[in-house]
Motif scaffolding. Structure first.
Motif, PDB file in Angstrom:
ATOM      1  N   LEU A 182      16.046 -25.826 -35.015  1.00 27.18           N
ATOM      2  CA  LEU A 182      15.100 -24.849 -34.975  1.00 27.18           C
ATOM      3  C   LEU A 182      13.849 -24.822 -35.989  1.00 27.18           C
ATOM      4  N   PRO A 183      12.624 -24.706 -36.627  1.00 27.99           N
ATOM      5  CA  PRO A 183      11.807 -24.682 -37.262  1.00 27.99           C
ATOM      6  C   PRO A 183      12.655 -23.332 -37.607  1.00 27.99           C
ATOM      7  N   ALA A 184      12.928 -23.056 -39.128  1.00 29.00           N
ATOM      8  CA  ALA A 184      13.261 -21.562 -39.835  1.00 29.00           C
ATOM      9  C   ALA A 184      12.867 -20.558 -39.105  1.00 29.00           C
ATOM     10  N   SER A 185      11.933 -20.483 -39.414  1.00 28.47           N
ATOM     11  CA  SER A 185      11.157 -19.547 -38.726  1.00 28.47           C
ATOM     12  C   SER A 185      11.367 -19.003 -38.011  1.00 28.47           C
ATOM     13  N   PHE A 186      11.439 -19.541 -36.595  1.00 30.13           N
ATOM     14  CA  PHE A 186      11.694 -19.019 -35.713  1.00 30.13           C
ATOM     15  C   PHE A 186      12.806 -18.974 -35.547  1.00 30.13           C
ATOM     16  N   ALA A 209       3.687 -26.302 -29.799  1.00 30.75           N
ATOM     17  CA  ALA A 209       3.943 -27.512 -28.794  1.00 30.75           C
ATOM     18  C   ALA A 209       3.950 -28.420 -29.439  1.00 30.75           C
ATOM     19  N   ASP A 210       3.310 -28.613 -29.576  1.00 32.00           N
ATOM     20  CA  ASP A 210       2.691 -30.262 -30.187  1.00 32.00           C
ATOM     21  C   ASP A 210       3.538 -31.510 -31.187  1.00 32.00           C
ATOM     22  N   ARG A 211       5.406 -30.060 -31.815  1.00 32.76           N
ATOM     23  CA  ARG A 211       6.123 -30.998 -32.499  1.00 32.76           C
ATOM     24  C   ARG A 211       7.363 -31.180 -31.701  1.00 32.76           C
ATOM     25  N   GLN A 212       8.581 -31.149 -31.732  1.00 29.81           N
ATOM     26  CA  GLN A 212       9.094 -32.060 -31.049  1.00 29.81           C
ATOM     27  C   GLN A 212      10.424 -30.814 -30.945  1.00 29.81           C
ATOM     28  N   GLU A 213      10.742 -29.759 -31.908  1.00 32.41           N
ATOM     29  CA  GLU A 213      10.860 -28.857 -31.942  1.00 32.41           C
ATOM     30  C   GLU A 213      10.330 -27.938 -30.605  1.00 32.41           C
ATOM     31  N   GLY A 214       8.848 -28.120 -30.234  1.00 30.51           N
ATOM     32  CA  GLY A 214       8.071 -27.371 -29.185  1.00 30.51           C
ATOM     33  C   GLY A 214       8.950 -26.918 -27.448  1.00 30.51           C
ATOM     34  N   THR A 215       9.617 -28.295 -27.266  1.00 30.82           N
ATOM     35  CA  THR A 215      10.271 -27.653 -26.530  1.00 30.82           C
ATOM     36  C   THR A 215      11.888 -26.742 -25.998  1.00 30.82           C
ATOM     37  N   ALA A 216      12.895 -27.138 -27.639  1.00 26.44           N
ATOM     38  CA  ALA A 216      13.513 -26.018 -27.264  1.00 26.44           C
ATOM     39  C   ALA A 216      12.804 -24.816 -27.778  1.00 26.44           C
ATOM     40  N   ALA A 217      11.712 -24.527 -28.383  1.00 26.20           N
ATOM     41  CA  ALA A 217      11.446 -23.560 -28.633  1.00 26.20           C
ATOM     42  C   ALA A 217      11.024 -22.958 -27.623  1.00 26.20           C
ATOM     43  N   ARG A 218      10.318 -23.833 -26.484  1.00 27.15           N
ATOM     44  CA  ARG A 218       9.395 -22.609 -25.392  1.00 27.15           C
ATOM     45  C   ARG A 218      11.362 -22.344 -23.995  1.00 27.15           C
TER      46      ARG A 218
END
Length: 198
Positions: free
Chosen positions: A120-124, A173-182
């Motif tokens: 996951l992106p560090a900030s998220f 939303a446009d990044r690969q990690e976006g699905t997991a984050a959502r």
């Protein structure tokens, strides 16, 4: 027989079992928070938490049934009011919170490669960890049959964290990690909603 013998009420074991379920849930959320923040893989500790949650749920449900049975036709039930009665709505909420916590664990496990932390992106990840830790107090209050319902200020703080997460997830939303984050954001929103409406 109950009138003559005055059998003991089984309220304290139920109170303890429900509180233990809440404590186990908080322990699981703490570990998932550390995993979301990138400290380690959830695969290392999640199986133990999963077992603990299953055992705690079974014990709390059984203890609540025993408590309700001990109250039937028991003269002590009218006299002894110091120990709170098990609340079916609280048990249902803990069941729902447990299901959502398991879904969070599955999502984090899906984003982790082997023994690596979730990608996951560090900030998220840090924001998500903060939110999960913010829920510890309200979960404990829910499971404590002697306390008031979850603190509204703590829930408001959690809702603020949730709003921040939703904005972060939107930017991913446009990044690969976006699905997991959502997915994670949806699940944390469901946790908050369950606590608010209990």
């Amino acid at each position: 027989v109950n009138v003559l013998v005055f059998p003991p009420l089984q309220l304290r074991p139920a109170e303890h079992a429900v509180r233990q379920w809440g404590d186990d849930l908080v322990g699981a959320l703490d570990d998932l928070a550390a995993a979301a923040a990138g400290q380690y893989s959830p695969g290392k500790s999640w199986p133990r938490h999963d077992r603990q949650l299953s055992e705690a749920a079974g014990q709390a449900r059984a203890a609540a049934r025993n408590a309700r049975e001990s109250l039937r036709w028991n003269p002590r039930a009218k006299v002894e009011r110091a120990v709170p009665r098990p609340d079916g709505a609280v048990l249902d909420s803990l069941e729902e919170l447990t299901a959502r916590t398991r879904a969070i664990a599955r999502t984090l496990l899906d984003t982790a490669a082997g023994d690596e932390p979730p990608s996951l992106p560090a900030s998220f990840g840090e924001s998500y960890a903060t939110l999960l830790r913010t829920l510890n107090g309200p979960v404990r209050q829910l499971a404590d049959m002697r306390s008031a319902r979850p603190d509204r200020d703590e829930l408001a703080s959690a809702s603020g964290c949730q709003d921040h997460l939703e904005r972060q997830a939107g930017r991913l939303a446009d990044r690969q990690e976006g699905t997991a984050a959502r997915q994670l954001t949806d699940l944390s929103g469901q946790l908050i909603s369950e606590l608010v409406h209990t």
